[in-house]
Design an enzyme around this catalytic site. Structure first.
Site, PDB file in Angstrom:
ATOM      1  N   HIS A  98      43.609  45.382  31.532  1.00  0.00           N
ATOM      2  CA  HIS A  98      44.126  44.049  31.179  1.00  0.00           C
ATOM      3  C   HIS A  98      43.421  43.462  29.957  1.00  0.00           C
ATOM      4  O   HIS A  98      43.729  42.332  29.557  1.00  0.00           O
ATOM      5  CB  HIS A  98      43.970  43.087  32.360  1.00  0.00           C
TER       6      HIS A  98
ATOM      7  N   ASP B 164      48.392  52.029  37.711  1.00  0.00           N
ATOM      8  CA  ASP B 164      47.952  50.867  38.484  1.00  0.00           C
ATOM      9  C   ASP B 164      49.173  50.052  38.916  1.00  0.00           C
ATOM     10  O   ASP B 164      50.204  50.050  38.231  1.00  0.00           O
ATOM     11  CB  ASP B 164      47.037  50.018  37.605  1.00  0.00           C
TER      12      ASP B 164
ATOM     13  N   HIS C 283      49.548  46.979  38.737  1.00  0.00           N
ATOM     14  CA  HIS C 283      49.768  45.945  37.728  1.00  0.00           C
ATOM     15  C   HIS C 283      49.983  46.587  36.358  1.00  0.00           C
ATOM     16  O   HIS C 283      49.324  47.570  36.013  1.00  0.00           O
ATOM     17  CB  HIS C 283      48.564  45.000  37.640  1.00  0.00           C
TER      18      HIS C 283
ATOM     19  N   ASP D 202      45.756  50.650  43.466  1.00  0.00           N
ATOM     20  CA  ASP D 202      46.182  49.471  44.226  1.00  0.00           C
ATOM     21  C   ASP D 202      47.675  49.473  44.520  1.00  0.00           C
ATOM     22  O   ASP D 202      48.189  48.528  45.131  1.00  0.00           O
ATOM     23  CB  ASP D 202      45.765  48.169  43.533  1.00  0.00           C
TER      24      ASP D 202
END
Length: 375
Positions: A188, A223, A225, A312
């Site tokens: 991120h 991931d 996200h 995740d």
């Protein structure tokens, strides 16, 4: 360095659909690198839904992974120092200076919190200046409130990035694959912004480092996200192909990036691939999307690969995005290995302390073509 020959293919059934997957290469051994100092970064709190809550990025994430990989027979190795240049090749001088000095400046504010928490941000029409105050710079350089900066965050983030460089360096020297147990994560983080428990973009740093020996590098992010920082770093480039498989951000973090229509800009147009998945998508949907990503990586003629290995997306992760199983992560690892590319795997998310280790161990075991022994 020349590209590795394409693998033999075979057809596998997934539910009612068919997809093509290469045979798994034999004899792959993944070297594992970690830092014993990762626990120096231990943010206690964060903001979620308007409340101060416990931070999920706990040192136990890495400790549990280490224990599982040790039980699985991996040699756990420390990294040689690689200096500041690989990090500076991705991140701006302003941002690096901010990260290095933010906590010390913040603590000079009377009544300030223990960790640096931004609370005012440049928004549309209000982003034309670079503040001198640490309060303003915190908002300028952090895109959310999910990455508090503590006393040791800078030092630990630098070590985390150094692990990614070490993994990439081993790949440059001819290793088939290497894994960096990076904590904090990185995907991120933009060139000049952090957020989402990320400060330095470890995977992007590894990809850029691989460019010293490989003309074309692919970076795939699995991931749950979207890797918005990685996308932002390479969005206008045609030498690094970026692909991300993630929960659809139309109603999920990071909300403002990761949509299918985002394909790159300028020279990078067509070198960015987002494959958003609906809430609760499981193994079959994820592996079908992965097959599409692998096909594009092969069309790109990638010579090396970086994997942002977030776990995740597991069905029991508290992020509640997707429903990939333990076996799903093993199959993901096997499919990525079947690309037969020199590969640096870089740890990203995963927040269930009871499942993260088995997910990572399973993915690496799948990459190596065996079953994991981790419970």
């Amino acid at each position: 360095m020349s590209a590795i020959a394409p693998p033999i293919r075979r057809c596998l059934a997934l539910g009612t659909s068919l997809y093509w997957a290469p045979e798994h290469p034999a004899g792959v051994v993944v070297k594992v690198f970690f830092s014993p100092h990762h626990a120096g970064h231990r943010p206690a709190q964060t903001f979620r839904h308007g409340r101060v809550v416990a931070n999920r990025d706990l040192p136990a994430r890495a400790d549990n992974i280490l224990a599982a990989l040790r039980a699985d027979g991996h040699a756990l190795l420390n990294a040689a120092p690689h200096g500041p240049k690989p990090v500076a090749a991705i991140h701006t001088p302003e941002y690096l200076d901010f990260l290095q000095h933010a906590w010390g400046e913040w603590r000079k504010i009377e009544g300030a919190s223990e960790d640096v928490f931004p609370y005012i941000f440049p928004v549309r029409g209000m982003d034309n200046a670079y503040p001198s105050s640490i309060v303003g710079r915190a908002g300028y350089h952090m895109h959310d409130c999910w990455a508090p900066i503590g006393e040791h965050t800078w030092a630990v983030a630098i070590e985390s990035a150094n692990l990614a460089v070490e993994a990439a360096s081993h790949v440059l020297r001819g290793e088939a694959a290497a894994y960096a147990l990076c904590r904090p994560s990185g995907h991120h983080a933009f060139a000049d912004m952090g957020g989402g428990n990320c400060f330095l973009n470890n995977a992007a740093i590894a990809a850029q480092h691989l460019r010293q020996g490989f003309g074309r590098v692919a970076l795939i992010d699995i991931d749950v996200h979207h890797g918005n920082g990685s996308q932002g770093i390479f969005y206008c480039r045609d030498d690094v192909f970026f692909a991300s498989l993630h929960r659809d951000p139309i109603d999920y973090h990071p909300y403002f990036a990761g949509h299918a229509h985002e394909r790159g800009e300028g020279r990078g147009l067509g070198f960015n691939l987002n494959l958003p998945l609906p809430k609760g998508a499981g193994d079959d949907a994820f592996l079908a999307a992965l097959e599409a990503a692998c096909a594009r990586i092969q069309a790109f003629q990638a010579e090396a690969l970086v994997v942002s290995l977030g776990v995740d997306a597991h069905e029991d992760d508290p992020t509640e995005g997707l429903k990939v199983t333990f076996d799903g992560f093993r199959r993901i690892g096997a499919r990525l290995a079947a690309l037969r590319l020199p590969t640096a795997l870089v740890q990203e998310g995963g927040y269930n302390m009871d499942t993260i280790a088995r997910c990572v161990a399973g993915a690496l075991a799948g990459f190596e073509g065996r079953e994991t022994q981790a419970a």
